[in-house]
Scaffold this motif. Sequence first.
Motif, PDB file in Angstrom:
ATOM      1  N   SER A  97      33.015  32.642 120.669  1.00  9.89           N
ATOM      2  CA  SER A  97      31.460  33.657 120.712  1.00  9.89           C
ATOM      3  C   SER A  97      30.831  32.793 120.870  1.00  9.89           C
ATOM      4  O   SER A  97      30.592  31.127 120.794  1.00  9.89           O
ATOM      5  CB  SER A  97      31.130  33.957 118.872  1.00  9.89           C
ATOM      6  N   ASP A  98      29.578  33.067 120.954  1.00 13.02           N
ATOM      7  CA  ASP A  98      28.937  32.109 121.649  1.00 13.02           C
ATOM      8  C   ASP A  98      27.913  31.367 121.112  1.00 13.02           C
ATOM      9  O   ASP A  98      27.155  29.818 121.327  1.00 13.02           O
ATOM     10  CB  ASP A  98      27.195  33.087 122.069  1.00 13.02           C
ATOM     11  N   THR A  99      27.551  31.355 119.396  1.00 15.34           N
ATOM     12  CA  THR A  99      27.395  30.096 118.790  1.00 15.34           C
ATOM     13  C   THR A  99      28.790  29.554 117.776  1.00 15.34           C
ATOM     14  O   THR A  99      28.467  29.493 116.921  1.00 15.34           O
ATOM     15  CB  THR A  99      26.338  31.308 117.830  1.00 15.34           C
ATOM     16  N   ALA A 100      30.011  29.989 118.225  1.00 18.01           N
ATOM     17  CA  ALA A 100      30.537  29.388 117.016  1.00 18.01           C
ATOM     18  C   ALA A 100      30.919  27.997 116.784  1.00 18.01           C
ATOM     19  O   ALA A 100      31.264  27.599 116.091  1.00 18.01           O
ATOM     20  CB  ALA A 100      32.249  29.262 118.641  1.00 18.01           C
ATOM     21  N   SER A 101      30.133  27.199 117.995  1.00 15.72           N
ATOM     22  CA  SER A 101      30.248  25.740 118.298  1.00 15.72           C
ATOM     23  C   SER A 101      28.515  25.846 119.061  1.00 15.72           C
ATOM     24  O   SER A 101      27.855  26.496 119.705  1.00 15.72           O
ATOM     25  CB  SER A 101      30.867  24.718 118.879  1.00 15.72           C
ATOM     26  N   ALA A 102      28.034  24.073 118.741  1.00 21.36           N
ATOM     27  CA  ALA A 102      26.784  24.054 119.076  1.00 21.36           C
ATOM     28  C   ALA A 102      27.027  24.118 121.155  1.00 21.36           C
ATOM     29  O   ALA A 102      26.294  24.136 121.604  1.00 21.36           O
ATOM     30  CB  ALA A 102      25.910  22.579 119.148  1.00 21.36           C
ATOM     31  N   ASP A 103      28.240  23.043 121.487  1.00 21.41           N
ATOM     32  CA  ASP A 103      28.181  23.914 123.029  1.00 21.41           C
ATOM     33  C   ASP A 103      28.046  24.774 123.382  1.00 21.41           C
ATOM     34  O   ASP A 103      27.645  25.132 124.219  1.00 21.41           O
ATOM     35  CB  ASP A 103      29.649  22.517 123.015  1.00 21.41           C
ATOM     36  N   ALA A 104      29.194  25.629 122.006  1.00 25.78           N
ATOM     37  CA  ALA A 104      28.651  26.908 122.883  1.00 25.78           C
ATOM     38  C   ALA A 104      28.019  27.785 123.019  1.00 25.78           C
ATOM     39  O   ALA A 104      27.207  28.514 123.716  1.00 25.78           O
ATOM     40  CB  ALA A 104      30.486  27.368 121.888  1.00 25.78           C
ATOM     41  N   ALA A 105      27.036  27.915 122.364  1.00 25.10           N
ATOM     42  CA  ALA A 105      25.691  27.856 121.511  1.00 25.10           C
ATOM     43  C   ALA A 105      24.637  27.529 123.175  1.00 25.10           C
ATOM     44  O   ALA A 105      23.940  28.738 123.931  1.00 25.10           O
ATOM     45  CB  ALA A 105      25.025  27.701 120.591  1.00 25.10           C
ATOM     46  N   GLU A 106      24.656  26.370 123.216  1.00 22.19           N
ATOM     47  CA  GLU A 106      24.360  25.871 124.257  1.00 22.19           C
ATOM     48  C   GLU A 106      24.803  26.553 126.161  1.00 22.19           C
ATOM     49  O   GLU A 106      23.930  26.535 126.238  1.00 22.19           O
ATOM     50  CB  GLU A 106      24.069  24.072 124.655  1.00 22.19           C
ATOM     51  N   ALA A 107      25.252  26.371 125.444  1.00 24.81           N
ATOM     52  CA  ALA A 107      26.446  27.236 127.609  1.00 24.81           C
ATOM     53  C   ALA A 107      26.134  28.804 127.272  1.00 24.81           C
ATOM     54  O   ALA A 107      25.546  29.627 128.755  1.00 24.81           O
ATOM     55  CB  ALA A 107      27.919  27.083 127.134  1.00 24.81           C
ATOM     56  N   ALA A 108      25.654  29.050 126.364  1.00 25.79           N
ATOM     57  CA  ALA A 108      25.253  30.578 126.021  1.00 25.79           C
ATOM     58  C   ALA A 108      23.651  31.370 126.634  1.00 25.79           C
ATOM     59  O   ALA A 108      23.166  31.564 127.313  1.00 25.79           O
ATOM     60  CB  ALA A 108      25.853  31.615 124.921  1.00 25.79           C
ATOM     61  N   PHE A 109      22.733  29.688 126.033  1.00 25.82           N
ATOM     62  CA  PHE A 109      21.460  30.112 126.236  1.00 25.82           C
ATOM     63  C   PHE A 109      21.658  29.428 127.764  1.00 25.82           C
ATOM     64  O   PHE A 109      20.580  30.394 128.491  1.00 25.82           O
ATOM     65  CB  PHE A 109      21.211  28.484 125.622  1.00 25.82           C
ATOM     66  N   TYR A 110      21.769  28.899 127.986  1.00 21.85           N
ATOM     67  CA  TYR A 110      22.314  28.392 129.939  1.00 21.85           C
ATOM     68  C   TYR A 110      21.937  30.052 130.272  1.00 21.85           C
ATOM     69  O   TYR A 110      21.864  30.193 131.271  1.00 21.85           O
ATOM     70  CB  TYR A 110      22.454  27.536 130.141  1.00 21.85           C
ATOM     71  N   ASP A 111      23.278  30.295 130.440  1.00 19.51           N
ATOM     72  CA  ASP A 111      23.795  30.984 131.073  1.00 19.51           C
ATOM     73  C   ASP A 111      22.818  32.385 130.616  1.00 19.51           C
ATOM     74  O   ASP A 111      22.667  33.534 131.761  1.00 19.51           O
ATOM     75  CB  ASP A 111      25.260  31.925 130.395  1.00 19.51           C
ATOM     76  N   ALA A 112      22.004  33.042 130.131  1.00 17.38           N
ATOM     77  CA  ALA A 112      21.316  34.580 129.848  1.00 17.38           C
ATOM     78  C   ALA A 112      20.870  33.923 130.379  1.00 17.38           C
ATOM     79  O   ALA A 112      19.731  34.519 130.966  1.00 17.38           O
ATOM     80  CB  ALA A 112      20.912  34.375 127.831  1.00 17.38           C
ATOM     81  N   PHE A 113      19.997  32.522 130.067  1.00 17.17           N
ATOM     82  CA  PHE A 113      18.762  32.207 131.914  1.00 17.17           C
ATOM     83  C   PHE A 113      18.746  32.488 132.666  1.00 17.17           C
ATOM     84  O   PHE A 113      18.182  33.233 133.070  1.00 17.17           O
ATOM     85  CB  PHE A 113      18.871  30.407 131.274  1.00 17.17           C
ATOM     86  N   ALA A 114      19.715  32.392 132.779  1.00 15.33           N
ATOM     87  CA  ALA A 114      20.442  32.182 134.042  1.00 15.33           C
ATOM     88  C   ALA A 114      20.004  33.798 134.910  1.00 15.33           C
ATOM     89  O   ALA A 114      19.336  33.734 136.092  1.00 15.33           O
ATOM     90  CB  ALA A 114      21.724  31.559 134.792  1.00 15.33           C
ATOM     91  N   LYS A 115      21.006  34.333 134.036  1.00 16.07           N
ATOM     92  CA  LYS A 115      21.428  35.912 134.672  1.00 16.07           C
ATOM     93  C   LYS A 115      20.033  36.633 134.039  1.00 16.07           C
ATOM     94  O   LYS A 115      20.189  38.278 134.266  1.00 16.07           O
ATOM     95  CB  LYS A 115      22.801  36.102 133.835  1.00 16.07           C
ATOM     96  N   GLY A 116      18.880  36.038 133.334  1.00 17.09           N
ATOM     97  CA  GLY A 116      17.835  36.709 132.783  1.00 17.09           C
ATOM     98  C   GLY A 116      18.163  37.899 131.895  1.00 17.09           C
ATOM     99  O   GLY A 116      17.428  39.062 131.611  1.00 17.09           O
TER     100      GLY A 116
END
Length: 142
Positions: A2-21
């Motif tokens: 999931s997007d929040t399974a780890s701090a690294d996963a949450a960070e990757a999801a944060f920047y992916d959501a930012f990039a995709k708006g």
Amino acid sequence: MSDTASADAAEAAFYDAFAKGDHPRMMRIWAPDDDIVCIHPMGPRLTGREVVAASWRQILNHGTFHQFDLSMKSKWQSETLAVHVLDEIISLDGNSSGIRPVLATNVYRRIGHHWHMVAHHAGIDAQEVPAVTVRRDNATRH
């Protein structure tokens, strides 16, 4: 995972959501309570979920999609807290020439089995910008 399974996963999801708006996805990364803070470059301190969400909605509604080149500088983690310090090179349409890095600190807190962002502080590298000194009553202020 999931997007929040780890701090690294949450960070990757944060920047992916930012990039995709993707505002709804971005806000799922943030902690679900009001104990959050966000400081955008050259901006004020924003606290509370409603205010932070409104700031990201305004940024992401511009319709301009970003690409990120991220460079991790430091990372610390305990069982319930993670701090990531990184440089963000943000480009539009893949053009990053002449763009200076944004310095970012992201803080994640583990809530149950999920990691959520509780702080994002981004600013311009002071070494890249000429220093401004304000003198008042013979004292230097910053």
